[in-house]
Design a protein around this motif. Structure first.
Motif, short mmCIF file in Angstrom:
data_model
loop_
_atom_site.label_atom_id
_atom_site.label_comp_id
_atom_site.label_asym_id
_atom_site.label_seq_id
_atom_site.Cartn_x
_atom_site.Cartn_y
_atom_site.Cartn_z
N LEU A 184 0.95 -12.81 -6.53
CA LEU A 184 2.14 -12.73 -5.67
C LEU A 184 3.26 -11.95 -6.38
N GLU A 185 3.45 -12.23 -7.66
CA GLU A 185 4.47 -11.50 -8.44
C GLU A 185 4.05 -10.03 -8.60
N MET A 186 2.75 -9.81 -8.78
CA MET A 186 2.25 -8.43 -8.88
C MET A 186 2.53 -7.68 -7.58
N LEU A 187 2.30 -8.34 -6.45
CA LEU A 187 2.58 -7.72 -5.16
C LEU A 187 4.06 -7.40 -5.01
N ARG A 188 4.92 -8.35 -5.39
CA ARG A 188 6.37 -8.13 -5.30
C ARG A 188 6.77 -6.87 -6.04
N LYS A 189 6.20 -6.65 -7.21
CA LYS A 189 6.54 -5.47 -8.01
C LYS A 189 6.17 -4.17 -7.32
N THR A 190 5.14 -4.21 -6.47
CA THR A 190 4.71 -2.98 -5.81
C THR A 190 5.67 -2.53 -4.71
N TYR A 191 6.58 -3.42 -4.31
CA TYR A 191 7.62 -3.01 -3.35
C TYR A 191 8.78 -2.33 -4.06
N ASP A 192 8.95 -2.63 -5.36
CA ASP A 192 9.99 -1.99 -6.16
C ASP A 192 9.52 -0.66 -6.75
N CYS A 218 0.06 0.81 -9.52
CA CYS A 218 -1.32 0.64 -9.07
C CYS A 218 -2.08 -0.19 -10.09
N TYR A 219 -2.64 -1.29 -9.61
CA TYR A 219 -3.43 -2.17 -10.47
C TYR A 219 -4.90 -1.77 -10.42
N GLU A 220 -5.63 -2.22 -11.41
CA GLU A 220 -7.04 -1.86 -11.55
C GLU A 220 -7.83 -2.15 -10.27
N GLY A 221 -8.49 -1.11 -9.76
CA GLY A 221 -9.32 -1.27 -8.58
C GLY A 221 -8.55 -1.37 -7.27
N GLY A 222 -7.24 -1.19 -7.33
CA GLY A 222 -6.43 -1.32 -6.12
C GLY A 222 -5.80 0.00 -5.73
N GLU A 223 -4.88 -0.07 -4.80
CA GLU A 223 -4.16 1.13 -4.40
C GLU A 223 -2.67 0.84 -4.45
N SER A 224 -1.91 1.86 -4.76
CA SER A 224 -0.46 1.72 -4.81
C SER A 224 0.10 1.55 -3.41
N SER A 225 1.34 1.13 -3.32
CA SER A 225 2.01 1.03 -2.02
C SER A 225 2.05 2.39 -1.34
N ASN A 226 2.35 3.43 -2.10
CA ASN A 226 2.40 4.77 -1.52
C ASN A 226 1.05 5.22 -0.97
N MET A 227 -0.02 4.89 -1.67
CA MET A 227 -1.35 5.26 -1.20
C MET A 227 -1.66 4.55 0.11
N ALA A 228 -1.41 3.25 0.17
CA ALA A 228 -1.68 2.46 1.38
C ALA A 228 -0.78 2.92 2.52
N MET A 229 0.49 3.14 2.21
CA MET A 229 1.45 3.58 3.21
C MET A 229 1.00 4.91 3.82
N SER A 230 0.53 5.80 3.00
CA SER A 230 0.12 7.12 3.44
C SER A 230 -1.02 7.04 4.46
N ARG A 231 -2.01 6.20 4.20
CA ARG A 231 -3.12 6.12 5.15
C ARG A 231 -2.69 5.46 6.46
N ALA A 232 -1.79 4.48 6.39
CA ALA A 232 -1.31 3.84 7.62
C ALA A 232 -0.49 4.83 8.45
N ILE A 233 0.36 5.57 7.79
CA ILE A 233 1.21 6.54 8.50
C ILE A 233 0.37 7.64 9.13
N SER A 234 -0.72 8.02 8.49
CA SER A 234 -1.57 9.06 9.08
C SER A 234 -2.13 8.61 10.43
#
Length: 181
Positions: free
Chosen positions: A87-95, A100-116
């Protein structure tokens, strides 16, 4: 003017891609269909996850509008490891949107695919579009259009939840949360 209704799935039995809706979630999906019935929906795009698809299936059936499944609407993967402090790790991804954590995607990466998905939908003939997805991805999609949206807004999402994004001549849509539990 076009409307995009961003829908968070109803209550589900878990986070796995094949997690079913709970019995409450099934009833919520029926209520959601009634709620959206008068919105002149002419396009439905959903995450392929079972809980998202089943959330919008009652509306699809009532309107006879086919559900297009789109992998880009799947939930954002924070990491492929389980962390007790996720949960704390997730909070940091909004700041830090590039964190980007191991095996995951950054907020920008996820945001980009949703916006597309939104951009493609807006470029279609459809006027009133429903997108069904998951909490973290939805909050990032909304953040793209309104930088004030962050971790607290993600925490306050309900299952289900509905936001109406109204696009006119301006680049940024008017965003209204229209679901109230």
């Amino acid at each position: 003017m076009k409307n995009v209704y961003v829908v968070r799935h109803c209550k589900a039995e878990g986070q796995a891609s094949d997690a079913q809706l709970t019995s409450i979630g099934v009833e919520q999906a029926k209520g959601l269909a009634e709620f959206l019935l008068d919105k002149d929906i002419d396009c439905i795009i959903s995450s392929p996850y079972e809980r998202a698809y089943r959330t919008i299936k009652p509306l699809s059936d009532k309107l006879a509008v086919e559900i297009a499944l789109d992998e880009r609407l799947t939930e954002r993967v924070l990491s492929d490891k389980n962390y007790p402090d996720w949960l704390e790790m997730l909070r940091k991804t909004y700041d830090d949107l590039d964190l980007c954590y191991e095996g995951g995607e950054s907020s920008n990466m996820a945001m980009s695919r949703a916006i597309s998905v939104v951009v493609e939908a807006l470029g279609s003939e459809s006027q009133n579009i429903v997108l069904v997805s998951h909490g973290n991805l939805i909050s990032l999609l909304l953040k793209y259009f309104d930088d004030r949206i962050g971790f607290k807004e993600w925490e306050s999402l309900s299952n289900p939840d509905v936001f109406q994004l109204t696009f006119s001549a301006e680049k940024k849509p008017n965003i209204h949360r229209i679901w109230a539990e």
